[in-house]
Write an enzyme that holds these catalytic residues in place. Structure first.
Site, mmCIF file in Angstrom:
data_model
loop_
_atom_site.group_PDB
_atom_site.id
_atom_site.type_symbol
_atom_site.label_atom_id
_atom_site.label_comp_id
_atom_site.label_asym_id
_atom_site.label_seq_id
_atom_site.Cartn_x
_atom_site.Cartn_y
_atom_site.Cartn_z
ATOM 1 N N SER A 99 -9.393 2.100 2.189
ATOM 2 C CA SER A 99 -8.396 2.829 1.442
ATOM 3 C C SER A 99 -7.356 1.898 0.786
ATOM 4 O O SER A 99 -6.518 2.358 0.023
ATOM 5 C CB SER A 99 -7.678 3.811 2.376
ATOM 6 O OG SER A 99 -7.059 3.144 3.465
ATOM 7 N N LYS B 153 0.842 -1.197 0.000
ATOM 8 C CA LYS B 153 0.000 0.000 0.000
ATOM 9 C C LYS B 153 0.877 1.247 0.000
ATOM 10 O O LYS B 153 1.861 1.326 0.740
ATOM 11 C CB LYS B 153 -0.899 -0.036 1.234
ATOM 12 C CG LYS B 153 -1.972 1.033 1.287
ATOM 13 C CD LYS B 153 -2.904 0.791 2.465
ATOM 14 C CE LYS B 153 -3.992 1.835 2.565
ATOM 15 N NZ LYS B 153 -4.945 1.544 3.660
ATOM 16 N N SER C 161 -10.394 -0.696 6.149
ATOM 17 C CA SER C 161 -9.712 -0.493 4.878
ATOM 18 C C SER C 161 -8.980 -1.712 4.329
ATOM 19 O O SER C 161 -8.494 -1.672 3.204
ATOM 20 C CB SER C 161 -8.723 0.674 4.992
ATOM 21 O OG SER C 161 -9.411 1.880 5.178
#
Length: 485
Positions: free
Chosen positions: A157, A83, A181
């Site tokens: 996210s 990420k 997320s």
């Protein structure tokens, strides 16, 4: 390699087996992934930064070591993305905007563990600005698409992460979550994800927390995402462990799984939660999965009103979340919030008061959270895992409106979109419990992936991970690649 690698169909464990049998090299595996990202995969806009040269160099060294007979490591040769908000040495780090990006000089602790285990780190995945959305879109890198349907969001996210895993662009991912997320995008893209117990996987080296900070965030977590439950367990064991100052003396000693077969496993079924509505398609899928669990020898009984459930639990979590976010605010933002908190007529007054709460109030909330975690112990006297929705339904359509203006209709009632899509994640995060997302296949109406979560006892992460693996072994749940991927 005399055959093309079907990247979307192979999990990391299968790739490891191919490399160990010398049927394919680590260089060939990473080259296949890089070609996919540059070709068909580019349309998803899932991967925003790459370091192909470093990845190929790492892969060559792994191949050389294998030829020389060196013992393999847990992830030797496995292509992995991270990420974008985590530091990866030599790569740019952002939280969805270039204005405050930096090039990392060292790996975040969990990334360092992956590198030490032989992972070939080659790319970073897209996120929303400041990680503050259930979609993964931003002005600098664009909108990440769901590989199942480009008109729908992959989630946020960790949305770029889930899209990359589902489409075969990456074999493993390190994600993070504050209010769902990891689990939300895993569910919406039909992949596996694990939200660890708090503190088990280090989240240091992650924006917007100071990447050189020395304390772990108290509410949010980091965890793995993968195409199979067996990969998820493998990655979790690599990522888990103390970091930085704590690593001098602390050692992680998690208990083994409570169960090693489905027969006799005690499952609590938590579906009806007024504070977290679900649609009829999700309800049908969960009830069908519960029937399959019973057929496999599990005992399945209803769980209602567990500790911390309801609107008051969500309100407590939101205050805890605000206390964590406050630590990463700039001095300028903090000063503005202090002013707004004292002005009852200010539009942001409620938010400002939460973010500038007193230290005493924050400690009281932390104590209340621990009491909820402790109270869940009585639930797990009755059950080994709890089966619940990860999200209210299938992935929604992309929505360009500001987050506060979006709504979603669930079970015939209109709700603020962010509140309803994150409710199940927030209730579990409040209790700091480990939770493993399992794909239940496409919904009967939407045709889109639906995801459930297996919730385990605090610090007993290996139990929900093991149950997911047993379900996968019995083909009750499994990853299926999206069409055309």
């Amino acid at each position: 390699m005399s055959f093309p690698l079907p990247l979307g169909e192979l999990d990391a464990t299968a790739m490891l087996d191919l490399m160990r049998r010398d049927e394919v090299s680590a260089v060939e595996v990473i080259d296949a992934h890089l070609a996919m990202v540059a070709g068909h995969g580019a349309a998803l806009r899932a991967i925003v930064t790459q370091d192909a040269e470093s990845a190929r160099s790492t892969a060559r060294k792994i191949d050389e070591a294998r030829r020389e007979g060196a013992p393999g490591r847990a992830l030797s040769g496995i292509p992995m993305t991270v990420k974008d908000s985590f530091d990866v040495r030599g790569m740019r780090t952002t939280h969805g905007r270039l204005s405050d990006a930096h090039v990392a000089l060292e790996d975040a602790p969990a990334v360092a563990r992956a590198r030490a285990a032989g992972a070939v780190l080659y790319g970073k995945t897209n996120v929303p600005v400041l990680l503050a959305d259930y979609q993964s879109t931003n002005p600098d890198f664009g909108r990440t698409l769901n590989p199942w349907d480009p008109e729908r969001t992959p989630g946020g996210s960790s949305g770029g992460a889930a899209a990359a895993i589902a489409a075969g662009l990456s074999a493993l991912e390190l994600g993070s979550e504050l209010s769902g997320s990891i689990r939300m995008p895993s569910a919406w893209c039909g992949v596996f994800g694990h939200r660890p117990s708090n503190g088990v996987v280090s989240k240091m080296g992650h924006l917007p927390w100071a990447t050189d900070g020395l304390i772990e965030p108290p509410v949010s977590v980091a965890g793995p995402m993968a195409r199979s439950a067996r990969d998820l367990r493998l990655a979790f064991e690599v990522f888990a462990g103390p970091a930085r100052l704590d690593a001098v003396g602390w050692r992680l000693d998690l208990p083994p799984s409570r169960v090693d077969e489905l027969r006799g496993t005690r499952v609590g079924l938590w579906i009806d939660e007024p504070a977290a509505p679900i649609d009829d398609e999700m309800r049908m899928a969960l009830l069908d999965l519960a029937d399959k669990l019973r057929a496999a020898g599990c005992t399945v009984d209803e769980l209602t009103s567990p500790p911390g459930a309801g609107a008051s639990g969500l309100e407590l979590f939101d205050r805890l979340q605000a206390a964590e976010i406050a630590h990463s605010l700039t001095d300028e933002d903090w000063d503005a919030l202090v002013v707004a908190a004292s002005d009852n007529d200010a539009a942001e007054n409620t938010t400002a008061r939460a973010l500038t709460q007193s230290v005493r109030a924050a400690w009281q909330d932390a104590e209340a959270q621990r009491a909820i975690t402790a109270a869940w112990g009585s639930v797990f006297d009755r059950f080994d895992v709890v089966l619940a929705p990860a999200v209210p339904g299938a992935a929604p359509l992309h929505d360009e409106r500001p987050t506060a203006e979006r709504t979603l209709t669930v079970a015939g009632t209109e709700h603020p979109a962010f509140d309803v899509v994150s409710a199940w994640g927030r209730l579990v995060n409040l209790a700091m419990l480990p939770s493993t997302v399992i794909p239940m296949g496409p919904g009967a109406d939407s045709g889109m992936p639906l995801g459930a979560q297996l919730i385990g006892p605090y610090l007993e992460d290996r139990t929900p991970l093991r149950v997911a693996e047993l379900l996968e072994r019995e083909q009750i749940v499994r990853f299926a690649p999206p069409q055309e991927w």
